[in-house]
Design a protein around this motif. Structure first.
Motif, short mmCIF file in Angstrom:
data_model
loop_
_atom_site.label_atom_id
_atom_site.label_comp_id
_atom_site.label_asym_id
_atom_site.label_seq_id
_atom_site.Cartn_x
_atom_site.Cartn_y
_atom_site.Cartn_z
N GLU A 59 0.87 -1.19 0.00
CA GLU A 59 0.00 0.00 0.00
C GLU A 59 0.90 1.23 0.00
O GLU A 59 1.88 1.29 0.74
N ASP A 60 0.58 2.19 -0.88
CA ASP A 60 1.44 3.37 -0.98
C ASP A 60 0.93 4.57 -0.19
O ASP A 60 1.69 5.49 0.08
N ASP A 78 -2.94 -3.31 -2.43
CA ASP A 78 -3.66 -2.19 -3.03
C ASP A 78 -3.50 -2.33 -4.54
O ASP A 78 -2.60 -3.03 -5.01
N ILE A 88 -3.53 0.47 -7.11
CA ILE A 88 -2.62 1.50 -7.65
C ILE A 88 -1.57 1.80 -6.59
O ILE A 88 -1.89 2.31 -5.51
N VAL A 89 -0.33 1.44 -6.88
CA VAL A 89 0.75 1.62 -5.90
C VAL A 89 1.96 2.28 -6.56
O VAL A 89 1.97 2.50 -7.77
N LYS A 131 -12.08 0.20 -0.12
CA LYS A 131 -11.70 1.30 0.77
C LYS A 131 -12.83 2.31 0.86
O LYS A 131 -13.45 2.58 -0.18
MG LIG Z 1 -2.71 3.34 -3.80
#
Ligand SMILES: [Mg+2]
Length: 434
Positions: A137-138, A183, A185-186, A237
């Motif tokens: 997760e970013d 996640d 998009i990281v 989320k």
């Molecule tokens: Mg993300």
């Protein structure tokens, strides 16, 4: 799951051993509490079957000691009794016994042990504390919160902000992992979706790991895409702790159950292919494996040696010293044959005192030499303290020839027969007539 049995009677030791082995488990069996406690201290024991009377104490005293230990709360303890009365039942519950079982009733014994064992496996798989997960997760705010939730569950998480780093770590690590939470998009150029595809394409044990995707989008097309790539579940989320806990627990416990079943299957397979006494391959294994040796030799035009080893006057051992002594002899011979063979050789016991070895890539000279070495080693071994020799028949399927197991076997069998006729304790080599 590891099983510990405390039983002083040899007969019941054998009954318990057979029962657990039939369920795919190999129990540790002792007759006293001192050894039992020692094993419990060093091994992760999930189930204990303890007899009422042990060499040095009672089953109840032993149970009390186990329950006082830090790791002694979770084990299933079954008290084995031979007659039931109310006092014992009440006392055993107070000591912390999980279940009482009448060991003289074979049907009840098998039924109860199977049930208690499955219950323990189920319980262990639902306990996700100390499981290992990889988390990608970013978003700093989200991963701090999620890592706190995972820590609360008792799960050990290794966190990454990019999928490339996570994949690199996962491929290289020796540590077993129970789950990947990612996640979509990281950081970096790989997405959670790309990571999932890359893991499913690994083509080894690691490709089976469950994957939980965390996504900000809740549209059907996106979800279908995720499942197609190979995720096992997803969560949207922002999520609450209860939902994360429920999904993580489900995925980990399911995969552990599958893992347990695989281990059990592997053990049962080995059991079915092995001769219990000598630890050599049994006849069934020989039938399954021998054709592969022949196919390989013929396809690659390599020689394949065959030895038949027949112990001399073995019947006399059984007649004069009893079958227990005879078993000791076979056990030692089996061990010798396995130890003197290469890993690629196939060593099998295919009759009472008859053994067979397939030797890939060995030509006539090498096969003769190997047979002579074995003959000498057997003569020097003195298994169970007895003088013993063997007659050996040797042959080889020469490189480039085509033959099956039974045809080559006939030649080696003829050679053994000749060794016996000519006075035993010798090697006869017969070439294949082409
Ligand atoms: Mg993300």
């Amino acid at each position: 799951m590891n099983v510990l049995v405390l039983e002083s009677s040899k007969l019941y030791q054998k009954i318990f051993s057979d029962l657990f082995v039939s369920l795919g488990h190999f129990p540790r069996i002792v007759d006293n509490s001192k050894d039992g406690l020692k094993i419990f201290r060093h091994e992760d024991i999930g189930m204990i079957c303890v007899a009422m009377n042990l060499v040095d104490t009672t089953g109840l005293e032993f149970t009390k000691k186990i329950r006082k230990k830090r790791n002694g709360q979770h084990a299933t303890i079954v008290l084995m009794i031979s007659e039931q009365n109310e006092t014992i039942m009440k006392e055993s519950m107070e000591c912390g016994v999980t279940e009482i079982c009448n060991k003289t009733n074979a049907e009840e014994l098998s039924h109860k042990i199977t049930y208690m064992m499955n219950r323990q496996i189920d319980k262990e798989s639902k306990n996700i504390r100390n499981s290992q997960i990889i988390y990608i997760e970013d978003d700093k705010y989200i991963y701090k919160m999620t890592l706190a939730m995972l820590a609360e569950m008792g799960v050990n998480a290794t966190h990454f902000t990019s999928a490339e780093e996570a994949l690199d770590y996962y491929i290289k690590t020796d540590q077993h992992h129970d789950l990947i939470v990612t996640d979509i998009i990281v950081d970096g150029s790989m997405t959670g979706l790309g990571l999932t595809i890359a893991i499913r394409e690994l083509n080894n044990q690691k490709s089976d790991i469950p994957i939980l995707a965390i996504t900000g989008f809740d549209d059907t097309a996106r979800r279908i895409e995720l499942f197609r790539a190979g995720i096992n579940d997803y969560i949207i989320k922002p999520f609450v702790e209860e939902e994360l806990t429920a999904r993580v627990t489900n995925l980990i416990s399911n995969s552990r159950m599958v893992h347990q079943i695989r281990i059990q299957q592997k053990k049962l397979y080995e059991l079915a292919m092995t001769d219990h006494l000598t630890k050599c391959n049994n006849r069934h294994a020989l039938n399954q494996l021998a054709p592969k040796y022949f196919a390989e030799a013929v396809r690659h035009k390599k020689p394949l040696g065959l030895l038949i080893i027949d112990l001399d006057f073995f019947k006399k051992v059984n007649d004069e010293y009893g079958h227990a002594k005879g078993d000791d002899v076979l056990q030692e011979i089996g061990q010798l044959l396995i130890e003197t063979s290469r890993t690629e050789d196939l060593v099998a016991r295919f009759g009472g005192e008859e053994f067979l070895i397939l030797l890939p890539h060995c030509n006539g000279g090498q096969v003769k030499k190997k047979a002579q070495i074995l003959r000498q080693k057997i003569e020097l071994l003195k298994p169970a303290g007895l003088e013993l020799t063997a007659s050996i028949g040797a042959t080889v399927l020469s490189a480039g020839l085509k033959m099956d197991f039974f045809e080559l076997f006939k030649v080696a069998d003829q050679a053994v027969y000749q060794s016996k006729e000519e006075g035993r304790n010798r090697v006869t080599y017969l070439p294949v007539e082409s």
